[in-house]
Design a protein around this motif. Structure first.
Motif, PDB file in Angstrom:
ATOM      1  N   LEU A  80      42.116  16.584  -4.233  1.00  0.00           N
ATOM      2  CA  LEU A  80      42.737  15.461  -4.920  1.00  0.00           C
ATOM      3  C   LEU A  80      42.049  14.129  -4.614  1.00  0.00           C
ATOM      4  O   LEU A  80      41.895  13.294  -5.507  1.00  0.00           O
ATOM      5  N   LEU A  81      41.641  13.922  -3.370  1.00  0.00           N
ATOM      6  CA  LEU A  81      41.019  12.650  -2.987  1.00  0.00           C
ATOM      7  C   LEU A  81      39.509  12.667  -3.221  1.00  0.00           C
ATOM      8  O   LEU A  81      38.980  11.843  -3.978  1.00  0.00           O
ATOM      9  N   ILE A  82      38.822  13.616  -2.587  1.00  0.00           N
ATOM     10  CA  ILE A  82      37.357  13.594  -2.615  1.00  0.00           C
ATOM     11  C   ILE A  82      36.817  13.919  -4.007  1.00  0.00           C
ATOM     12  O   ILE A  82      35.971  13.195  -4.543  1.00  0.00           O
ATOM     13  N   LEU A  83      37.310  15.006  -4.604  1.00  0.00           N
ATOM     14  CA  LEU A  83      36.847  15.339  -5.952  1.00  0.00           C
ATOM     15  C   LEU A  83      37.336  14.303  -6.958  1.00  0.00           C
ATOM     16  O   LEU A  83      36.624  13.980  -7.924  1.00  0.00           O
ATOM     17  N   GLY A  84      38.538  13.763  -6.739  1.00  0.00           N
ATOM     18  CA  GLY A  84      39.055  12.730  -7.634  1.00  0.00           C
ATOM     19  C   GLY A  84      38.174  11.492  -7.635  1.00  0.00           C
ATOM     20  O   GLY A  84      37.814  10.967  -8.696  1.00  0.00           O
ATOM     21  N   ILE A  85      37.792  11.013  -6.456  1.00  0.00           N
ATOM     22  CA  ILE A  85      36.919   9.839  -6.359  1.00  0.00           C
ATOM     23  C   ILE A  85      35.541  10.144  -6.956  1.00  0.00           C
ATOM     24  O   ILE A  85      34.977   9.317  -7.679  1.00  0.00           O
ATOM     25  N   SER A  86      35.006  11.331  -6.664  1.00  0.00           N
ATOM     26  CA  SER A  86      33.692  11.703  -7.203  1.00  0.00           C
ATOM     27  C   SER A  86      33.695  11.697  -8.724  1.00  0.00           C
ATOM     28  O   SER A  86      32.765  11.198  -9.364  1.00  0.00           O
ATOM     29  N   ILE A  89      33.580   8.254 -10.213  1.00  0.00           N
ATOM     30  CA  ILE A  89      32.239   7.666 -10.172  1.00  0.00           C
ATOM     31  C   ILE A  89      31.414   8.170 -11.350  1.00  0.00           C
ATOM     32  O   ILE A  89      30.784   7.398 -12.076  1.00  0.00           O
ATOM     33  N   VAL A  90      31.426   9.475 -11.542  1.00  0.00           N
ATOM     34  CA  VAL A  90      30.712  10.099 -12.660  1.00  0.00           C
ATOM     35  C   VAL A  90      31.350  11.467 -12.897  1.00  0.00           C
ATOM     36  O   VAL A  90      31.725  12.144 -11.931  1.00  0.00           O
ATOM     37  N   PRO A  91      31.546  11.898 -14.160  1.00  0.00           N
ATOM     38  CA  PRO A  91      32.123  13.220 -14.406  1.00  0.00           C
ATOM     39  C   PRO A  91      31.396  14.312 -13.621  1.00  0.00           C
ATOM     40  O   PRO A  91      30.163  14.338 -13.588  1.00  0.00           O
ATOM     41  N   VAL A  92      32.160  15.182 -12.984  1.00  0.00           N
ATOM     42  CA  VAL A  92      31.603  16.203 -12.098  1.00  0.00           C
ATOM     43  C   VAL A  92      31.429  17.505 -12.862  1.00  0.00           C
ATOM     44  O   VAL A  92      32.402  18.084 -13.347  1.00  0.00           O
ATOM     45  N   ALA A  93      30.185  17.944 -12.975  1.00  0.00           N
ATOM     46  CA  ALA A  93      29.881  19.169 -13.721  1.00  0.00           C
ATOM     47  C   ALA A  93      29.817  20.363 -12.775  1.00  0.00           C
ATOM     48  O   ALA A  93      29.507  20.237 -11.593  1.00  0.00           O
ATOM     49  N   THR A  94      30.125  21.525 -13.320  1.00  0.00           N
ATOM     50  CA  THR A  94      29.939  22.771 -12.589  1.00  0.00           C
ATOM     51  C   THR A  94      29.361  23.784 -13.564  1.00  0.00           C
ATOM     52  O   THR A  94      29.061  23.464 -14.711  1.00  0.00           O
ATOM     53  N   THR A  95      29.181  25.000 -13.121  1.00  0.00           N
ATOM     54  CA  THR A  95      28.613  26.047 -13.973  1.00  0.00           C
ATOM     55  C   THR A  95      29.495  27.285 -13.918  1.00  0.00           C
ATOM     56  O   THR A  95      30.170  27.538 -12.922  1.00  0.00           O
ATOM     57  N   LYS A  96      29.456  28.047 -15.007  1.00  0.00           N
ATOM     58  CA  LYS A  96      30.264  29.264 -15.055  1.00  0.00           C
ATOM     59  C   LYS A  96      29.880  30.220 -13.936  1.00  0.00           C
ATOM     60  O   LYS A  96      30.734  30.784 -13.262  1.00  0.00           O
ATOM     61  N   GLU A  97      28.572  30.426 -13.758  1.00  0.00           N
ATOM     62  CA  GLU A  97      28.113  31.414 -12.785  1.00  0.00           C
ATOM     63  C   GLU A  97      28.573  31.070 -11.380  1.00  0.00           C
ATOM     64  O   GLU A  97      29.075  31.922 -10.639  1.00  0.00           O
ATOM     65  N   ALA A  98      28.389  29.800 -11.006  1.00  0.00           N
ATOM     66  CA  ALA A  98      28.753  29.395  -9.651  1.00  0.00           C
ATOM     67  C   ALA A  98      30.260  29.451  -9.448  1.00  0.00           C
ATOM     68  O   ALA A  98      30.746  29.943  -8.421  1.00  0.00           O
ATOM     69  N   ARG A 233      24.289   9.754  -6.861  1.00  0.00           N
ATOM     70  CA  ARG A 233      22.933  10.172  -7.238  1.00  0.00           C
ATOM     71  C   ARG A 233      22.947  11.108  -8.449  1.00  0.00           C
ATOM     72  O   ARG A 233      21.920  11.670  -8.800  1.00  0.00           O
ATOM     73  N   ARG A 234      24.115  11.282  -9.048  1.00  0.00           N
ATOM     74  CA  ARG A 234      24.284  12.138 -10.226  1.00  0.00           C
ATOM     75  C   ARG A 234      24.072  13.625  -9.915  1.00  0.00           C
ATOM     76  O   ARG A 234      23.846  14.418 -10.822  1.00  0.00           O
ATOM     77  N   HIS A 235      24.154  14.005  -8.650  1.00  0.00           N
ATOM     78  CA  HIS A 235      24.100  15.423  -8.270  1.00  0.00           C
ATOM     79  C   HIS A 235      25.539  15.938  -8.206  1.00  0.00           C
ATOM     80  O   HIS A 235      26.054  16.298  -7.146  1.00  0.00           O
ATOM     81  N   THR A 236      26.182  15.975  -9.369  1.00  0.00           N
ATOM     82  CA  THR A 236      27.612  16.278  -9.398  1.00  0.00           C
ATOM     83  C   THR A 236      27.922  17.722  -9.022  1.00  0.00           C
ATOM     84  O   THR A 236      29.005  18.010  -8.521  1.00  0.00           O
ATOM     85  N   ASP A 237      26.972  18.624  -9.269  1.00  0.00           N
ATOM     86  CA  ASP A 237      27.217  20.012  -8.878  1.00  0.00           C
ATOM     87  C   ASP A 237      27.316  20.136  -7.361  1.00  0.00           C
ATOM     88  O   ASP A 237      28.042  20.985  -6.839  1.00  0.00           O
ATOM     89  N   VAL A 238      26.586  19.260  -6.650  1.00  0.00           N
ATOM     90  CA  VAL A 238      26.661  19.258  -5.192  1.00  0.00           C
ATOM     91  C   VAL A 238      28.034  18.762  -4.743  1.00  0.00           C
ATOM     92  O   VAL A 238      28.643  19.318  -3.826  1.00  0.00           O
ATOM     93  N   ALA A 239      28.529  17.690  -5.386  1.00  0.00           N
ATOM     94  CA  ALA A 239      29.848  17.159  -5.041  1.00  0.00           C
ATOM     95  C   ALA A 239      30.928  18.218  -5.249  1.00  0.00           C
ATOM     96  O   ALA A 239      31.816  18.405  -4.408  1.00  0.00           O
ATOM     97  N   PHE A 240      30.845  18.940  -6.361  1.00  0.00           N
ATOM     98  CA  PHE A 240      31.829  19.983  -6.651  1.00  0.00           C
ATOM     99  C   PHE A 240      31.694  21.147  -5.672  1.00  0.00           C
ATOM    100  O   PHE A 240      32.687  21.632  -5.119  1.00  0.00           O
ATOM    101  N   GLY A 241      30.454  21.576  -5.448  1.00  0.00           N
ATOM    102  CA  GLY A 241      30.234  22.683  -4.524  1.00  0.00           C
ATOM    103  C   GLY A 241      30.650  22.352  -3.110  1.00  0.00           C
ATOM    104  O   GLY A 241      31.128  23.220  -2.372  1.00  0.00           O
TER     105      GLY A 241
END
Length: 304
Positions: A80-86, A89-98, A233-241
């Motif tokens: 709720l806090l960390i992913l919410g803030i991320s 900042i910029v929409p956080v993308a993920t991938t189906k496979e991961a 840094r726009r590495h949103t997959d890292v933020a999500f992971g």
């Protein structure tokens, strides 16, 4: 005085966790370990070290409310806090496979944790051993699956390693930084947990409440720092992971390791409410992640 000790503990946890991760990554890099392994293990586990040390400290001094509250509160804060803030900042993308693999493991681990705490009311040594075995199995499975058929998840783990990859350091310097980080985390956790207990008693609050709030937020500082840097840094997959991986480590590793030292009782108030809030946050995470395979800004605002 106690507030100064508490602040010092938080600073030591943040700085020590950062030093531990960067030092460990530097050592692994100098030894030729791949970015995939570094991102999967050292980065994910390193940012969860404050939670581990704080939980062990709390369990050893007979404060199970802080130990369990720290795990539950940290997992709630991570989503709720960390992913919410991320996501703000910029929409956080993920991938189906991961997410199909790691998200499924997160859901299964969370459900198992809820079942154990609700049905047994405690995390015993056998349960702790089972949680740790599940964590090792997950890491081995992930590593070999990525080695056989690299996908977006493999790239994400490599990105996680690059996020904290320090400049080239001599091996002795990298080891020294990692050892200093361990010392700072242990010292910081001791100050934080003992200070939190005093504050709880002075204000008439339960240890569970302090563990769910003050201790949980304090030990989540390394994940917060990593996620914000990755999002900026726009590495949103890292933020999500980082969030998903840390929550898996918290449930299986941070709950499992202290239970091997001493069984941990679960306070009734956590069973009544907070454990279900933690489960609900995972449901929210899954719902937001699979709709368009990204967490948008408005979803981040809802989380926050």
């Amino acid at each position: 005085m106690i507030w100064l000790e508490l602040a010092a503990g938080l600073l030591l946890l943040l700085g020590g966790g950062e030093a531990l991760v960067r030092g460990s990554v530097a050592v692994a890099t100098r030894l030729g370990i791949s970015p995939l392994v570094i991102g999967l293990t050292l980065v994910g586990f390193g940012t969860s070290t404050p939670e581990l040390v704080a939980c062990i400290e709390a369990a050893l001094i007979g404060a199970p409310g802080i130990a369990v509250g720290n795990i539950v509160g940290s997992n709630i804060a991570n989503i709720l806090l960390i992913l919410g803030i991320s996501a703000l900042i910029v929409p956080v993308a993920t991938t189906k496979e991961a997410f199909r693999r790691d998200g499924a493991v997160l859901v299964a681990a969370t459900v198992a944790f809820v079942a154990v705490t609700v049905l047994a009311g405690a995390i015993g040594r056998v349960t702790g051993l089972a949680f740790l075995a599940a964590l090792v199995a997950y890491l081995v499975w992930t590593y070999w699956s990525e080695r056989r058929a690299p996908d977006a998840a493999a790239a994400r783990y490599a990105d996680e390693a690059e996020e904290v990859m320090p400049k080239k350091l001599p091996l002795w310097a990298a080891i020294a930084i990692a050892v200093a980080g361990i010392g700072a985390v242990v010292w910081g956790a001791d100050l934080l947990v003992r200070g939190a207990i005093v504050i709880a008693r002075d204000f008439g609050l339960s240890e569970a409440v302090i563990g769910l709030t003050l201790v949980a937020l304090g030990t989540s500082l390394p994940e917060l720092a990593t996620a914000i840097v990755a999002a900026a840094r726009r590495h949103t997959d890292v933020a999500f992971g980082n969030v998903v991986g840390s929550n898996i480590f918290n449930v299986l590793g941070i709950a499992g390791a202290p239970a091997l030292v001493t069984p941990i009782g679960v306070p009734a108030q956590i069973v009544r409410l907070d454990i279900w809030v933690m489960l609900a946050t995972v449901v929210v995470l899954v719902a937001f992640a699979v709709t368009g395979w990204r967490v948008n800004r408005w979803e981040g605002a809802v989380m926050l």
